[in-house]
Design an enzyme around this catalytic site. Structure first.
Site, PDB file in Angstrom:
ATOM      1  N   ALA A   1       1.990  -1.518   1.559  1.00 34.01           N
ATOM      2  CA  ALA A   1       1.648  -2.937   1.463  1.00 34.01           C
ATOM      3  C   ALA A   1       0.267  -3.050   0.831  1.00 34.01           C
ATOM      4  O   ALA A   1      -0.537  -2.119   0.917  1.00 34.01           O
ATOM      5  CB  ALA A   1       1.636  -3.551   2.850  1.00 34.01           C
TER       6      ALA A   1
ATOM      7  N   GLY B   1       5.210   0.530   3.394  1.00 36.85           N
ATOM      8  CA  GLY B   1       6.289  -0.374   2.977  1.00 36.85           C
ATOM      9  C   GLY B   1       7.177   0.239   1.907  1.00 36.85           C
ATOM     10  O   GLY B   1       8.356  -0.116   1.788  1.00 36.85           O
TER      11      GLY B   1
ATOM     12  N   GLU C   1       9.546   2.298   3.829  1.00 36.72           N
ATOM     13  CA  GLU C   1      10.438   1.395   4.569  1.00 36.72           C
ATOM     14  C   GLU C   1      11.504   0.812   3.632  1.00 36.72           C
ATOM     15  O   GLU C   1      12.657   0.636   4.025  1.00 36.72           O
ATOM     16  CB  GLU C   1       9.620   0.285   5.235  1.00 36.72           C
TER      17      GLU C   1
ATOM     18  N   GLU D   1       0.573   3.738   8.524  1.00 39.65           N
ATOM     19  CA  GLU D   1      -0.005   2.485   9.040  1.00 39.65           C
ATOM     20  C   GLU D   1      -0.983   2.680  10.182  1.00 39.65           C
ATOM     21  O   GLU D   1      -1.984   1.965  10.278  1.00 39.65           O
ATOM     22  CB  GLU D   1       1.114   1.524   9.482  1.00 39.65           C
TER      23      GLU D   1
END
Ligand code: NAD
Length: 719
Positions: free
Chosen positions: A74, A120, A123, A145
């Protein structure tokens, strides 16, 4: 559906049809790497709408159009924009929805992964049916993260355990560590590993193959132990309890994210995928606006900023490219520096006074490289190539062509000046001459130089191959050209670099001395060794000051103490306790005789009670833990402010980076200057004044700190 050409300026996603397979290309405009932002949600939805409407599409590939990396995670800039936990949870929920939709697309999806596939990015890949990764060294997969104080927020806490099993998922999510392609294949994180040249062709073929039933995705390959433990509620409870205990032991409860990750994963196991996602979004939101994440995100940006900093103000001259490094002194530090240089492809020539010392240095270089080989971080061929990059000598042969020479001889001004004079006569006049001294002002060493403009300090930390910081020290005579060359080379060998102005102990050794001396004075007063260490570990340092002294070497501490006292007088004089232990000949772990006991292998045991006899304080005095912490930490942060006030530090940011990455100042506190901002300069000044009244000479608050307290000013006005 029709192909979309890149639209000028805006779009990050374009599509390309290869017969009945559509490739979704990700290419965030104007950025070197792809990161995910909420503004991309609409684009994903548009592409998914188009795909859903077209029954001719048999397969979907997601790939990056960037040469460097798949999706790096992200966009961390977003974190600064969250206004509330609710707001951050919503962003997480939005990301989850997009990936849920990706997972449910009517045709099979394949992630084509080359380069960094992080956060992300991973993911996104997890929501695909099949994953192909390249065998390139740059290909790494991770959910990092927790390193920013949050948890995966786009379904990672739910999909990763489903794919690789609970144990492996916990290991990845709680550590945030990188997984390389071959390991990823072994653990079932990817389905296939291929050469980069055929990545897209293979991914397209697999998408079609899945659709035709020709191939199957290999859902997780969990071992028997995982099924036994994670497959039943009682076994799972054991796994979660153990994981929790281990997190608390490692973090001393200072980092909430790993515990939250455990809660989110557990919610999925106990109450199903949907509940797991809800818990994930809720906890992500709370953490993203929390104090720990705020500090870790600050450090992330501060570290990035140092990467872009050439090290000089104004127009920076070009850095000299460093092909060859000369090292003087094949001891502990010299060999350490050589070991990281050859890994970056620099030729190294290392000199010591006797052949046997040269040989010992070369052996240490080999040991560091061998460890990398054993851990499969490098191939045998790379290992052998690196070994031939380093050569030893007892004269200056081979030094004439060195671009930088780093001196790491004994910590003695006379020896350092003699070595500098000898070396300078042999070197290219343009070569940079750096000393790795930890305390002696560079200007004093450079007094012996013909070309003081080429002389600076490159202060590496031990062990060199593990410690991330390099402190570059410049004198008023050091040229900008020499500075940028040292800074650029430091970055090349993977270090986070700060540039400081010259002075005794520069920045890091100076603030560390203030802190260690205070620990010593507590010993003088009769505080127990383990009580001092415990108080500072509880504050968040990786080890306490007394253990640190055993690690660094008590004799080295003694050297530092002498230089610092010469410059600063009584304020920086070592404590009686330290002086006596140095005089008793104890050296710490390396001599297996320190404040603690050490076994044959050098592993630390209990406090060596005999030390109290040496100090002359057999009767212990109770000093409250918060007094121990305050005295040591406030001495350190006050010294840090003095360094900024005197211009040793260029910025508060460098002060934070130096303390966190060089000395282990607790990252969740952001560094000394962020810590002052959090506690409040006024609170610290009033405590310092009280301490100053008790211990006359050493707690006088820095003028700059008092100014900040009066004006209620922060060192970092931002978030
Ligand atoms: P060390 O004793 O392990 O190594 C010093 C080496 O220099 C020895 O092998 C010695 O033979 C060699 N030497 C002495 N005179 C020489 C000469 N004229 N020419 C060539 N070689 C010569 O010491 P070290 O721990 O590697 O420290 C080296 C420097 O690095 C010191 O200035 C020290 O303050 C600094 N430093 C040490 C640490 C640490 O933790 N050890 C950390 C940062 C900086």
């Amino acid at each position: 559906m029709s192909e979309t050409a890149p639209r000028a300026g805006a779009a990050a996603l374009t599509t390309e049809l290869r017969d009945d397979v559509v490739i979704i290309w990700i290419d965030v405009p104007g950025e070197p790497v792809n990161t995910l932002t909420p503004s991309m949600v609409g684009e994903f939805e548009q592409v998914f709408d188009d795909i859903e409407k077209d029954p001719a599409i048999k397969g979907i590939v997601i790939a990056s159009a960037k040469p460097a990396g798949f999706i790096a995670g992200a966009d961390v800039e977003q974190f600064a924009k969250f206004t509330s936990a609710h707001d951050a949870s919503q962003v997480s929920a939005l990301g989850q929805e997009v990936l849920n939709r990706l997972e449910k697309l009517p045709a099979p999806t394949v992630a084509a992964i080359h380069g960094a596939c992080l956060g992300g990015g991973l993911e996104t890949a997890l929501a695909c049916r099949y994953r192909v990764a390249t065998n390139h060294a740059s290909t790494v997969l991770a959910l990092p993260e927790v390193q920013l104080g949050v948890i995966p927020g786009m379904g990672g806490t739910q999909r990763l355990p489903q794919l690789v099993g609970l144990q492996a998922a916990l290991d990845m999510i709680l550590s945030g560590r990188n997984i390389r392609a071959v390991k990823a294949l072994k653990m079932g994180l990817v389905d296939e590993v291929v050469h980069p040249a055929i990545l897209i062709d293979i991914a397209v073929d697999r998408a079609r193959g899945l659709s035709e039933g020709r191939i199957k995705s290999t859902r997780r390959s969990s071992g028997a132990s995982d099924i036994l433990l994670a497959g039943n509620p009682i076994g799972r409870s054991v796994v979660f309890r153990k994981a929790r205990e281990s997190v608390i032991e490692k973090t001393h409860g200072h980092y909430p994210a790993p515990l939250a990750a455990l809660d989110a994963i557990r919610a999925g196991y106990d109450r199903g995928f949907k509940s797991g996602l809800n818990m994930e979004a809720k906890l992500f939101g709370e953490l993203a606006v929390g104090e720990v994440s705020r500090q870790l995100v600050y450090l992330f940006f501060a570290r990035n900023a140092t990467r872009k900093d050439p090290g000089v103000a104004g127009e920076a001259p070009e850095a000299r490219s460093v092909r060859k490094l000369g090292i003087l002194g094949a001891g502990f530090m010299g060999a350490g520096i050589a070991s990281i240089a050859v890994q970056e492809g620099t030729l190294v020539r290392i000199k010591d006074t006797e052949p046997k010392r040269v040989a010992a240095g070369l052996r240490s270089v080999r040991d560091v490289l061998r460890e990398r080989l054993v851990r499969k971080q490098i191939t045998r061929l790379e290992y052998e190539d690196m070994l031939v990059m380093v050569g030893g000598t007892t004269d200056y042969s081979g030094f004439a062509s060195a671009d930088i020479v780093i001196e790491a001889v004994f910590e003695d001004l006379k020896v350092k000046q003699t070595v500098l004079r000898e070396a300078e006569a042999m070197l290219d006049p343009e070569a940079v001459y750096a000393s790795n001294t930890s305390t002696i002002p560079i200007g004093r060493i450079a007094d012996a130089a013909e070309r003081p403009e080429r002389v600076l300090g490159m202060h590496f930390f031990s062990p060199v191959h593990k410690m991330p910081l390099l402190e570059v020290i410049v004198t008023p005579k050091t040229s900008a050209a020499a500075t940028v060359t040292a800074v650029a080379y430091g970055k090349e060998v993977g270090k986070t670099v700060i540039v400081v102005n010259d002075g005794p102990g520069f920045y890091t050794t100076r603030i560390l001395s203030a802190y260690m001396n205070e620990a010593g004075r507590l010993l003088d007063e009769g505080a127990a060794i383990e009580a001092i260490d415990k108080a500072l570990v509880d504050f968040g340092f990786p080890v306490g000051p007394i253990t640190l002294l055993d690690e660094v070497g008590i004799d080295i501490g003694g050297h530092v103490g002498r230089t610092m006292t010469e410059s600063f007088g009584a304020r920086m004089a070592p404590s009686d306790a330290m002086r006596k232990v140095v005089e008793a000949g104890r050296t710490g772990r390396k001599g297996k005789s320190g404040f603690y006991k050490y076994d044959e292998k050098g592993d630390k045991g209990a406090v060596d009670e005999a030390v109290y006899g040496i100090i002359g304080k057999e009767h212990r005095a109770e000093v409250p833990a918060n007094e121990i912490t305050e005295r040591c930490v406030f001495a350190m942060v006050n010294e840090a402010v003095l360094c900024l006030e005197e211009g040793i530090l260029r910025t508060a940011r460098d002060g934070d980076i130096g303390a966190v990455f060089g000395l282990g100042f607790p990252p969740f506190r952001g560094g000394p200057f962020r810590y002052i901002d959090t506690v409040g300069a006024d609170t610290i000044v009033s405590r310092l004044e009280e301490l100053h009244a008790r211990f006359s000479n050493r707690f006088s608050p820095a003028r700059l700190l008092v100014e900040h307290a009066r004006a209620r000013k922060r060192f970092h006005p931002g978030r």
